[in-house]
Design a protein around this motif. Structure first.
Motif, PDB file in Angstrom:
ATOM      1  N   UNK A  31     -85.799  60.159  49.670  1.00 59.14           N
ATOM      2  CA  UNK A  31     -87.049  59.614  50.231  1.00 59.14           C
ATOM      3  C   UNK A  31     -87.425  58.338  49.493  1.00 59.14           C
ATOM      4  N   UNK A  32     -87.758  57.324  50.264  1.00 56.71           N
ATOM      5  CA  UNK A  32     -88.231  56.064  49.690  1.00 56.71           C
ATOM      6  C   UNK A  32     -89.561  55.708  50.364  1.00 56.71           C
ATOM      7  N   UNK A  33     -90.559  55.461  49.544  1.00 58.72           N
ATOM      8  CA  UNK A  33     -91.878  55.064  50.058  1.00 58.72           C
ATOM      9  C   UNK A  33     -92.210  53.676  49.542  1.00 58.72           C
ATOM     10  N   UNK A  34     -92.991  52.969  50.323  1.00 60.54           N
ATOM     11  CA  UNK A  34     -93.408  51.622  49.948  1.00 60.54           C
ATOM     12  C   UNK A  34     -94.935  51.569  49.862  1.00 60.54           C
ATOM     13  N   UNK A  35     -95.418  50.853  48.862  1.00 59.92           N
ATOM     14  CA  UNK A  35     -96.850  50.680  48.659  1.00 59.92           C
ATOM     15  C   UNK A  35     -97.146  49.209  48.414  1.00 59.92           C
ATOM     16  N   UNK A  36     -98.309  48.780  48.877  1.00 58.13           N
ATOM     17  CA  UNK A  36     -98.770  47.426  48.614  1.00 58.13           C
ATOM     18  C   UNK A  36     -99.929  47.508  47.624  1.00 58.13           C
ATOM     19  N   UNK A  37     -99.904  46.665  46.614  1.00 53.50           N
ATOM     20  CA  UNK A  37    -100.999  46.638  45.644  1.00 53.50           C
ATOM     21  C   UNK A  37    -101.621  45.247  45.597  1.00 53.50           C
ATOM     22  N   UNK A  43    -103.988  50.105  45.726  1.00 46.85           N
ATOM     23  CA  UNK A  43    -102.665  50.603  46.121  1.00 46.85           C
ATOM     24  C   UNK A  43    -102.779  51.281  47.470  1.00 46.85           C
ATOM     25  N   UNK A  44    -101.992  50.795  48.431  1.00 40.54           N
ATOM     26  CA  UNK A  44    -102.033  51.365  49.768  1.00 40.54           C
ATOM     27  C   UNK A  44    -100.636  51.735  50.231  1.00 40.54           C
ATOM     28  N   UNK A  45    -100.548  52.874  50.878  1.00 41.29           N
ATOM     29  CA  UNK A  45     -99.278  53.381  51.398  1.00 41.29           C
ATOM     30  C   UNK A  45     -98.869  52.606  52.648  1.00 41.29           C
ATOM     31  N   UNK A  46     -97.637  52.121  52.631  1.00 44.65           N
ATOM     32  CA  UNK A  46     -97.110  51.393  53.793  1.00 44.65           C
ATOM     33  C   UNK A  46     -96.336  52.321  54.715  1.00 44.65           C
ATOM     34  N   UNK A  47     -95.241  52.883  54.215  1.00 48.59           N
ATOM     35  CA  UNK A  47     -94.428  53.829  54.990  1.00 48.59           C
ATOM     36  C   UNK A  47     -93.449  54.537  54.081  1.00 48.59           C
ATOM     37  N   UNK A  48     -92.870  55.603  54.642  1.00 51.74           N
ATOM     38  CA  UNK A  48     -91.875  56.394  53.929  1.00 51.74           C
ATOM     39  C   UNK A  48     -90.649  56.570  54.817  1.00 51.74           C
ATOM     40  N   UNK A  49     -89.489  56.469  54.212  1.00 53.64           N
ATOM     41  CA  UNK A  49     -88.239  56.709  54.908  1.00 53.64           C
ATOM     42  C   UNK A  49     -87.504  57.865  54.262  1.00 53.64           C
ATOM     43  N   UNK A  50     -86.889  58.657  55.132  1.00 48.73           N
ATOM     44  CA  UNK A  50     -86.096  59.804  54.679  1.00 48.73           C
ATOM     45  C   UNK A  50     -84.927  59.949  55.633  1.00 48.73           C
ATOM     46  N   UNK A  57     -96.187  56.813  58.087  1.00 50.47           N
ATOM     47  CA  UNK A  57     -96.575  55.421  58.212  1.00 50.47           C
ATOM     48  C   UNK A  57     -98.044  55.261  57.860  1.00 50.47           C
ATOM     49  N   UNK A  58     -98.369  54.203  57.150  1.00 49.35           N
ATOM     50  CA  UNK A  58     -99.758  53.892  56.813  1.00 49.35           C
ATOM     51  C   UNK A  58    -100.359  52.985  57.867  1.00 49.35           C
ATOM     52  N   UNK A  59    -101.532  52.447  57.557  1.00 52.76           N
ATOM     53  CA  UNK A  59    -102.257  51.617  58.516  1.00 52.76           C
ATOM     54  C   UNK A  59    -102.021  50.143  58.283  1.00 52.76           C
ATOM     55  N   UNK A  60    -100.835  49.720  58.554  1.00 56.79           N
ATOM     56  CA  UNK A  60    -100.496  48.311  58.416  1.00 56.79           C
ATOM     57  C   UNK A  60    -100.008  47.786  59.768  1.00 56.79           C
ATOM     58  N   UNK A  61    -100.183  46.472  60.009  1.00 60.38           N
ATOM     59  CA  UNK A  61     -99.741  45.908  61.297  1.00 60.38           C
ATOM     60  C   UNK A  61     -98.228  45.948  61.446  1.00 60.38           C
ATOM     61  N   UNK A  62     -97.786  45.746  62.678  1.00 63.48           N
ATOM     62  CA  UNK A  62     -96.371  45.818  62.990  1.00 63.48           C
ATOM     63  C   UNK A  62     -95.526  44.751  62.310  1.00 63.48           C
TER      64      UNK A  62
END
Lengths: 115, 113
Positions: A31-37, A43-50, A57-62
């Motif tokens: 699992x890999x997750x991405x966060x924007x700070x 710190x906000x969650x962007x998305x997670x891949x597995x 998926x977090x609340x970020x634009x496309x």
């Protein structure tokens, strides 16, 4: 065991360009997750891949997208960069099988500056 | 909705003082997980501790200790005999919904010699 690695560590882009960031997880982690700070939003969650699939998926634009490869390495892409995309982008890895109880281990981050 | 509040934006102490970082969380889930991470100037988030909602035992690890109280929805972190190397930003986080973490705003800890 090697930790989470992220490349590049620093990046300068101009508005309207696109950027791709890379993350290699800890060996055995799927699992890999991405966060924007950012200073303003924290710190906000962007998305997670597995297993090569986006699982959360977090609340970020496309404009923010990602993918994961068969070796669990992940890339994150931001298209049509805006000044507000300037941030530290952190990648985290975990085994990926036990949900929120798993500890996520973070990489050193990629610092993106958009001019 | 899940939320984590760290009311202390910045704390300054002198070396060897004890310091407590506060964390209050909100969730409707009955099963949840709480974490503390440390972010030194290098930027990498360093994992410190994980606690699940069924385990209210306090934990001590060297100079670090954590106090989890479900009744007040708090998960506070105490550093005993602080050192300059403890200077960093500390984040409390709540794990939920798969593999997502919601973070508090962080507390900047400055330890002066």
């Amino acid at each position: 065991k090697a930790g989470v690695t992220q490349t590049p560590r620093y990046l300068i882009k101009t508005r309207g360009q696109q950027v791709t960031l890379s993350c290699s997880p800890i060996s055995g982690h799927r699992s890999v997750s991405w966060y924007q700070q950012t200073p303003g939003q924290g710190l906000q969650f962007l998305f997670e891949y597995f297993s090569e699939t986006q699982r959360n998926k977090g609340n970020f634009p496309g404009r923010f997208s990602g993918r994961q490869f068969s070796n669990s390495r992940s890339e994150m892409n931001v298209s049509t960069l805006e000044l507000g995309d300037s941030a530290l982008y952190l990648c985290a890895s975990s085994i990926g099988l036990a949900g929120p109880q798993e500890t996520q281990y973070f990489g050193p981050g990629t610092r993106l500056l958009v001019l | 909705a899940q939320k984590v509040t760290q009311a202390q934006t910045e704390i300054s102490v002198v070396e060897k003082e004890d310091v407590t970082l506060d964390c209050v969380y909100e969730t409707r889930d009955t099963t949840y997980y709480l974490f503390w991470y440390k972010q030194p100037p290098s930027g990498e988030l360093v994992f410190l501790i994980r606690r699940n909602s069924f385990d209210e035992q306090n934990e001590i690890s060297g100079r670090y200790s954590w106090n989890f109280q479900k009744s007040t929805s708090s998960f506070n972190f105490t550093i005993t005999a602080s050192q300059v190397v403890d200077s960093a930003v500390y984040f409390c986080a709540l794990g939920y919904g798969g593999n997502k973490l919601v973070f508090g705003a962080g507390t900047i800890l400055r330890v002066k010699s």
